[in-house]
Design a protein around this motif. Structure first.
Motif, PDB file in Angstrom:
ATOM      1  N   SER A   1       0.864  -1.183   0.000  1.00  0.00           N
ATOM      2  CA  SER A   1       0.000   0.000   0.000  1.00  0.00           C
ATOM      3  C   SER A   1       0.899   1.232   0.000  1.00  0.00           C
ATOM      4  N   PRO A   2       1.471   1.562  -1.176  1.00  0.00           N
ATOM      5  CA  PRO A   2       2.541   2.565  -1.226  1.00  0.00           C
ATOM      6  C   PRO A   2       2.074   4.009  -1.331  1.00  0.00           C
ATOM      7  N   ASN A   3       0.780   4.233  -1.511  1.00  0.00           N
ATOM      8  CA  ASN A   3       0.315   5.584  -1.819  1.00  0.00           C
ATOM      9  C   ASN A   3      -0.075   6.368  -0.568  1.00  0.00           C
ATOM     10  N   VAL A   4       0.269   7.646  -0.600  1.00  0.00           N
ATOM     11  CA  VAL A   4      -0.171   8.599   0.417  1.00  0.00           C
ATOM     12  C   VAL A   4      -1.251   9.465  -0.214  1.00  0.00           C
ATOM     13  N   LYS A   5      -2.417   9.484   0.419  1.00  0.00           N
ATOM     14  CA  LYS A   5      -3.523  10.285  -0.105  1.00  0.00           C
ATOM     15  C   LYS A   5      -3.801  11.447   0.841  1.00  0.00           C
ATOM     16  N   VAL A   6      -4.054  12.604   0.254  1.00  0.00           N
ATOM     17  CA  VAL A   6      -4.430  13.770   1.047  1.00  0.00           C
ATOM     18  C   VAL A   6      -5.683  14.389   0.453  1.00  0.00           C
ATOM     19  N   GLN A   7      -6.423  15.055   1.316  1.00  0.00           N
ATOM     20  CA  GLN A   7      -7.585  15.817   0.867  1.00  0.00           C
ATOM     21  C   GLN A   7      -7.304  17.299   1.064  1.00  0.00           C
ATOM     22  N   VAL A   8      -7.616  18.085   0.045  1.00  0.00           N
ATOM     23  CA  VAL A   8      -7.444  19.533   0.106  1.00  0.00           C
ATOM     24  C   VAL A   8      -8.834  20.140  -0.043  1.00  0.00           C
ATOM     25  N   THR A   9      -9.357  20.669   1.063  1.00  0.00           N
ATOM     26  CA  THR A   9     -10.741  21.143   1.095  1.00  0.00           C
ATOM     27  C   THR A   9     -10.837  22.403   1.944  1.00  0.00           C
ATOM     28  N   ASN A  10     -12.047  22.956   1.993  1.00  0.00           N
ATOM     29  CA  ASN A  10     -12.304  23.988   2.995  1.00  0.00           C
ATOM     30  C   ASN A  10     -12.576  23.301   4.329  1.00  0.00           C
ATOM     31  N   LEU A  11     -12.883  24.068   5.363  1.00  0.00           N
ATOM     32  CA  LEU A  11     -13.011  23.483   6.700  1.00  0.00           C
ATOM     33  C   LEU A  11     -14.204  22.551   6.835  1.00  0.00           C
ATOM     34  N   LEU A  12     -15.180  22.669   5.953  1.00  0.00           N
ATOM     35  CA  LEU A  12     -16.335  21.775   5.984  1.00  0.00           C
ATOM     36  C   LEU A  12     -16.160  20.576   5.063  1.00  0.00           C
TER      37      LEU A  12
ATOM     38  N   SER B   1     -15.035  21.034  -1.768  1.00  0.00           N
ATOM     39  CA  SER B   1     -13.991  21.278  -2.765  1.00  0.00           C
ATOM     40  C   SER B   1     -13.746  22.775  -2.924  1.00  0.00           C
ATOM     41  N   ILE B   2     -12.485  23.123  -3.192  1.00  0.00           N
ATOM     42  CA  ILE B   2     -12.138  24.532  -3.438  1.00  0.00           C
ATOM     43  C   ILE B   2     -11.653  24.721  -4.872  1.00  0.00           C
ATOM     44  N   GLY B   3     -11.965  23.748  -5.719  1.00  0.00           N
ATOM     45  CA  GLY B   3     -11.620  23.880  -7.131  1.00  0.00           C
ATOM     46  C   GLY B   3     -10.386  23.088  -7.509  1.00  0.00           C
ATOM     47  N   SER B   4      -9.984  23.256  -8.753  1.00  0.00           N
ATOM     48  CA  SER B   4      -8.837  22.528  -9.292  1.00  0.00           C
ATOM     49  C   SER B   4      -7.539  23.055  -8.690  1.00  0.00           C
ATOM     50  N   LEU B   5      -6.661  22.123  -8.299  1.00  0.00           N
ATOM     51  CA  LEU B   5      -5.417  22.495  -7.626  1.00  0.00           C
ATOM     52  C   LEU B   5      -4.249  21.678  -8.169  1.00  0.00           C
ATOM     53  N   THR B   6      -3.074  22.232  -8.004  1.00  0.00           N
ATOM     54  CA  THR B   6      -1.839  21.481  -8.218  1.00  0.00           C
ATOM     55  C   THR B   6      -1.210  21.264  -6.847  1.00  0.00           C
ATOM     56  N   VAL B   7      -1.149  20.013  -6.423  1.00  0.00           N
ATOM     57  CA  VAL B   7      -0.667  19.691  -5.078  1.00  0.00           C
ATOM     58  C   VAL B   7       0.719  19.073  -5.189  1.00  0.00           C
TER      59      VAL B   7
END
Length: 531
Positions: free
Chosen positions: A181-192, A195-201
């Motif tokens: 299970s090599p993947n690290v997943k993150v969520q980029v959101t507002n406090l609720l 989604s805050i739109g398209s992003l480059t992470v």
């Protein structure tokens, strides 16, 4: 109340002599009931009350009231900066007020609501807004209903306002990263969580926490959906351990309201599987006069022979742990040798030397832990660690321990938690009485003065003319005689507790009769002197 009375009671409650909280509740009640509010009176009372109490909680109430007033509230709005300056910083990551969650949420929520009315951004730096947001997101458990309500309210405000939108970058996958299970997943959101739109992470860096080695930098995440991003962390070939990943996000369309897009941290751990090799079990003399007799054991097998050891010897267990991923030697934080008595199931656990992966168990010095109980014990090796995927418990074999016979306790004595026998208090057995002749002679000697007194009275005569024939005199002497009789019974029959009980019953009438008798004698003598 009738509507008119409600209007009057609530309006009269708003005055500059009451706390800011009272003004807030009275004003909110008027607003919620749709009743008329005297804005000028409320503004004046609120301004004066805030001069008397400038605590953060009072300021928060003031911000809420001012945000709904139609008059000039610029002075209250300008105080936001001073109030925010009172917040305490924790771990360079959180900002909070002394009153806790409710006060912190109240101030921030009220400040943004007042800012919306004034149509100006609150005088609060971006860094402080992010730290307030971190504090709100860290509150996983809320114990007060009003704090829970205010927390939801402030998060909603920070999600939808004209000035600042803090961004939450959180780990969305398990903390453990493995080859399977090599993947690290993150969520980029507002406090609720929206989604805050398209992003480059991007993963700006990933640092091994203990060695501080950098294993990757500027690695982009792959977008999985509108708010979830993924990175194959194992491609960097990290060694086992804990890592801190610094993450930044860049929106496809610049939005100055978004805060906290850089410097976000998530922690993961890289785990590995271990193998155990070169396992040797043996028994040696404590003084090392003879070489240890060791037996090699292959995991997960078990030693075929039963080892023999006495209190002059020691048990030696040696092994090596290897990381299956790179073949390097390693040690585990949790390495135990458990010996279990096969008869009583008593367990004794010893800790290995982590640096050398070796047990050197002195039987004699550990005899107390075994309860000096000889017999056959099973040996079990326990290996575990936060970064080991395959912790295990391995039955190594059996050993027969021999302790000195004189020190072997009873079987029941081994269980320190067993029910103890009831403690019953017993009075000491009375001492043996002396011979009857001794007591008879002693009795005669005690009574001899009384006999002499009676004989002298018979010779010289007895004058009883002054004896007052009254109830008090007769009662006193009878009670006195009863006390002497009680002493006699105590000597021959009664115990102390019985004697004290009966003496208490006799003491009261003796005192009353004696007091009246002495009073009568004193009065009689006083009358004779006057004559």
């Amino acid at each position: 109340f009738p509507v008119g009375d409600t209007q009057k009671v609530l309006s009269e409650a708003i005055k500059d002599s009451v706390p800011v909280a009272d003004i807030f509740y009275a004003f909110s009640a008027l607003k919620n009931l749709g009743l008329q509010v005297d804005n000028a009176k409320v503004t004046s009372a609120l301004t004066e009350a805030l001069k008397k109490d400038d605590s953060p909680q009072s300021a928060g109430y003031g911000f809420f009231v001012a945000s709904q007033l139609t008059g000039d509230t610029k002075k209250i709005f300008d105080s936001i900066e001073d109030v925010v300056a009172q917040a305490d910083e924790v771990d360079d990551k959180y900002l909070q007020f002394e009153g806790g969650l409710y006060t912190t949420a109240l101030v921030v929520d009220g400040a943004y609501k007042l800012a919306a009315k004034e149509k100006k951004a609150p005088t609060m730096s971006d860094d402080k807004v992010v730290k307030f947001a971190n504090y709100f997101l860290s509150r996983k458990h809320v114990h007060q209903l009003r704090a829970a309500y205010q927390l939801v309210s402030v998060i909603k405000t920070l999600t939808d306002n004209q000035f600042h939108i803090p961004v939450a970058i959180t780990l969305a996958s398990p903390v453990a990263v493995t080859s399977s299970s090599p993947n690290v997943k993150v969520q980029v959101t507002n406090l609720l969580g929206g989604s805050i739109g398209s992003l480059t992470v991007t993963a700006d860096s990933a640092k091994h926490i203990s060695s501080e080695a950098i294993v990757l930098s500027k690695k982009p995440f792959t977008s999985k959906d509108s708010s979830t991003y993924e990175l194959n962390f194992m491609q960097a070939k990290p060694v086992r351990g804990f890592y801190k990943i610094i993450i930044s996000a860049k929106p496809s369309k610049e939005d100055k309201k978004l805060l906290g897009l850089t410097g976000a941290e998530v922690e993961v751990k890289v785990t590995t599987q271990v193998s155990i090799e070169n396992v040797e079990i043996g028994v040696a003399d404590k003084d090392q006069t003879t070489a240890a007799r060791t037996t090699k054991v292959q995991y997960p097998g078990k030693a075929s022979t039963v080892f023999e050891a006495d209190y002059h010897q020691k048990i030696i267990v040696k092994f090596q742990l290897k990381d299956k991923a790179d073949g390097t030697k390693m040690s585990a934080h949790q390495t135990f040798l458990k010996l279990t008595n096969q008869k009583t199931n008593q367990e004794i656990i010893f800790v290995a030397d982590a640096a050398s992966n070796k047990f050197d168990l002195d039987i004699g010095s550990s005899a107390g832990q075994f309860g000096h109980l000889s017999g056959k014990y099973s040996m079990e090796l326990i290996i575990g660690d936060a970064v080991i995927e395959n912790p295990f418990s391995w039955a190594l074999g059996e050993v027969n321990l021999n302790f000195p016979e004189g020190q072997t306790p009873k079987d029941k004595g081994l269980d320190r938690y067993a029910k103890k026998p009831e403690i019953k208090h017993l009075f000491r057995e009375p001492e043996k009485r002396p011979a009857a002749v001794v007591s008879t002679v002693f009795t005669f000697l005690v009574l001899a003065p009384v006999l002499i007194l009676v004989l002298l009275w018979m010779k010289i005569g007895v004058n009883v003319s002054n004896f007052p024939m009254s109830l008090s005199a007769v009662g006193f002497h009878l009670c006195l005689a009863a006390i002497f009789g009680l002493y006699y019974l105590y000597w021959v029959e009664l115990n102390m507790f019985q004697t004290v009980r009966y003496l208490g019953l006799l003491a009261l009438p003796t005192f009353i009769f004696g007091n009246r008798l002495l009073s009568g004698i004193a009065s009689k003598r006083k009358g004779e002197k006057k004559v």
